[in-house]
Design a protein around this motif. Sequence first.
Motif, PDB file in Angstrom:
ATOM      1  N   TYR A  65     -47.012  18.034  22.946  1.00  0.00           N
ATOM      2  CA  TYR A  65     -46.441  18.459  21.676  1.00  0.00           C
ATOM      3  C   TYR A  65     -47.411  18.316  20.511  1.00  0.00           C
ATOM      4  CZ  TYR A  65     -46.005  13.422  21.181  1.00  0.00           C
ATOM      5  OH  TYR A  65     -46.283  12.083  21.131  1.00  0.00           O
ATOM      6  N   ILE A  66     -48.560  17.703  20.724  1.00  0.00           N
ATOM      7  CA  ILE A  66     -49.477  17.421  19.625  1.00  0.00           C
ATOM      8  C   ILE A  66     -50.324  18.649  19.306  1.00  0.00           C
ATOM      9  CG2 ILE A  66     -51.476  16.062  18.894  1.00  0.00           C
ATOM     10  CD1 ILE A  66     -50.383  13.724  20.457  1.00  0.00           C
ATOM     11  N   HIS A 110     -49.714   8.169  20.217  1.00  0.00           N
ATOM     12  CA  HIS A 110     -49.378   8.144  21.637  1.00  0.00           C
ATOM     13  C   HIS A 110     -49.102   9.553  22.141  1.00  0.00           C
ATOM     14  CE1 HIS A 110     -45.072   9.075  21.228  1.00  0.00           C
ATOM     15  NE2 HIS A 110     -45.021   8.212  20.229  1.00  0.00           N
ATOM     16  N   VAL A 111     -49.116   9.690  23.457  1.00  0.00           N
ATOM     17  CA  VAL A 111     -48.741  10.939  24.116  1.00  0.00           C
ATOM     18  C   VAL A 111     -47.769  10.581  25.232  1.00  0.00           C
ATOM     19  CG1 VAL A 111     -50.661  10.891  25.783  1.00  0.00           C
ATOM     20  CG2 VAL A 111     -49.636  13.081  25.122  1.00  0.00           C
ATOM     21  N   THR A 112     -46.846  11.495  25.523  1.00  0.00           N
ATOM     22  CA  THR A 112     -45.752  11.210  26.445  1.00  0.00           C
ATOM     23  C   THR A 112     -45.934  11.953  27.767  1.00  0.00           C
ATOM     24  OG1 THR A 112     -44.240  10.937  24.578  1.00  0.00           O
ATOM     25  CG2 THR A 112     -43.243  11.315  26.733  1.00  0.00           C
ATOM     26  N   TYR A 113     -45.589  11.245  28.848  1.00  0.00           N
ATOM     27  CA  TYR A 113     -45.593  11.832  30.188  1.00  0.00           C
ATOM     28  C   TYR A 113     -44.222  11.597  30.815  1.00  0.00           C
ATOM     29  CZ  TYR A 113     -50.630  12.159  29.673  1.00  0.00           C
ATOM     30  OH  TYR A 113     -51.886  12.463  29.209  1.00  0.00           O
ATOM     31  N   TYR A 148     -54.931  20.135   8.230  1.00  0.00           N
ATOM     32  CA  TYR A 148     -53.800  19.963   9.141  1.00  0.00           C
ATOM     33  C   TYR A 148     -53.758  21.143  10.115  1.00  0.00           C
ATOM     34  CZ  TYR A 148     -51.448  16.158   6.584  1.00  0.00           C
ATOM     35  OH  TYR A 148     -51.110  14.956   6.016  1.00  0.00           O
ATOM     36  N   PRO A 149     -53.101  20.972  11.265  1.00  0.00           N
ATOM     37  CA  PRO A 149     -52.935  22.110  12.181  1.00  0.00           C
ATOM     38  C   PRO A 149     -52.241  23.294  11.508  1.00  0.00           C
ATOM     39  CG  PRO A 149     -52.370  20.066  13.298  1.00  0.00           C
ATOM     40  CD  PRO A 149     -52.604  19.717  11.861  1.00  0.00           C
ATOM     41  N   GLU A 150     -51.374  23.014  10.520  1.00  0.00           N
ATOM     42  CA  GLU A 150     -50.700  24.092   9.800  1.00  0.00           C
ATOM     43  C   GLU A 150     -51.680  25.001   9.073  1.00  0.00           C
ATOM     44  OE1 GLU A 150     -49.842  20.975   9.822  1.00  0.00           O
ATOM     45  OE2 GLU A 150     -47.682  20.774  10.169  1.00  0.00           O
ATOM     46  N   ASP A 151     -52.830  24.427   8.668  1.00  0.00           N
ATOM     47  CA  ASP A 151     -53.848  25.256   8.011  1.00  0.00           C
ATOM     48  C   ASP A 151     -54.424  26.271   8.987  1.00  0.00           C
ATOM     49  OD1 ASP A 151     -53.614  23.812   5.585  1.00  0.00           O
ATOM     50  OD2 ASP A 151     -54.891  22.237   6.393  1.00  0.00           O
TER      51      ASP A 151
END
Length: 397
Positions: free
Chosen positions: A160-161, A174-177, A356-359
């Motif tokens: 999701y990142i 963190h990242v989720t699995y 930001y990723p939005e940019d």
Amino acid sequence: MNNEAKVNLSTLPKEVKLLIEIIKQSSISEIEKLASDKEIDWNTFIDYALHHRLYPSLYRLVKQLNSTVIPSFVIETLGSYYKRNTIQMLQLSAEMERVSRLFIENQIELLFLKGPVIAQYLYGDISMRTSGDLDFLIPIQKLPQAEALLIEQGYEKDDYIETVLEDWRWRHHHVTYYHPVTGIKLEIHWRLHPGPGKEPHFYKLWERKQQSTLTTFPVYFLGQEDLFIFLVSHGARHGWSRLRWLADIDRFLKVKDSIVKTNQVFEQQAVHLVGQAMLLSNKLFHTKIPTELQWFLEKERVQKLAEEAMFYLERKVNLHTPPLPKDVSLFHSRHLYSLMSMERKVLYVASWFFPYPEDAATLPLPKSLHFLYFPLRPLLWAWRKMKKPTATGRYAK
């Protein structure tokens, strides 16, 4: 302690007050007085017990009360959730040991942050605390190796990142699995908390680690002071919106000696957070505060932060189910900022000027030209502000 005027408990729902009296093991007469109130809604009481994740302790305690004031269906419902949680904690314990073996045998150090290991450490019984997943910390440079190992074991990444210019390394933590067969969720942390902000280096935490007594194969977790500050910071970041986090602080202060080394509290800039946690625990659960730490509670900022936390307890706020109501979202944003140290506030404001990723979504550019997002960011931000808000009622960053 000069804290009498700063934490008003009178606005708490009756069901929450009763829940607290049971958890802090007040006299039977006091509990029966509250439980006999005809305005108590027992279904609401159960809802609060589930929301605050205190039903394991509640079930054990109401069974011991030997009182007819609490309806039998309430005890039976709590018992059902208690048994379900015990099974889940046993499953998580087995997976925790398996993951620890897998990683350590592949030269990946890991420190468990929550879950069964904390239940055993604080309560001496994994059934007395809830946990929905396994959280652990590893060195950031070993993330690719860790991901490969988990995928081999059948885990799937919840990717999701969104990131630009590698900002994931410090904006996120963190990242989720998720395992589609067992249903177990793992959260791999490379930071203790979201950035920006300074944190102890992983190997400094590793030097101070503890080994759990829960498993046969070694399972490591944070050292006593590091764990206390982590639980304080985690609870504060979530507004203490679940009483279980404060119950952990209460338990810590009751059963662990020499909890806080003042130099570590100052090193992690956590004086106001530790003070807030202790003040709330004292007011809600009558937790006895060590004499040498009581000066934390008398700071004006600590008292203000503790008073603000009542906003979450009065409303049964669930920060894990966005989109949040507008008033809650606005209050929480401001409260998070008020929790920051001055250094962290400076870094946070400075981070606004980092792309930001939005940019990148607003103006896609080749990777070789991503450096242009720095001078373009104010223009891209202004462009998004001119557009209509999203379905969640918020504008992009």
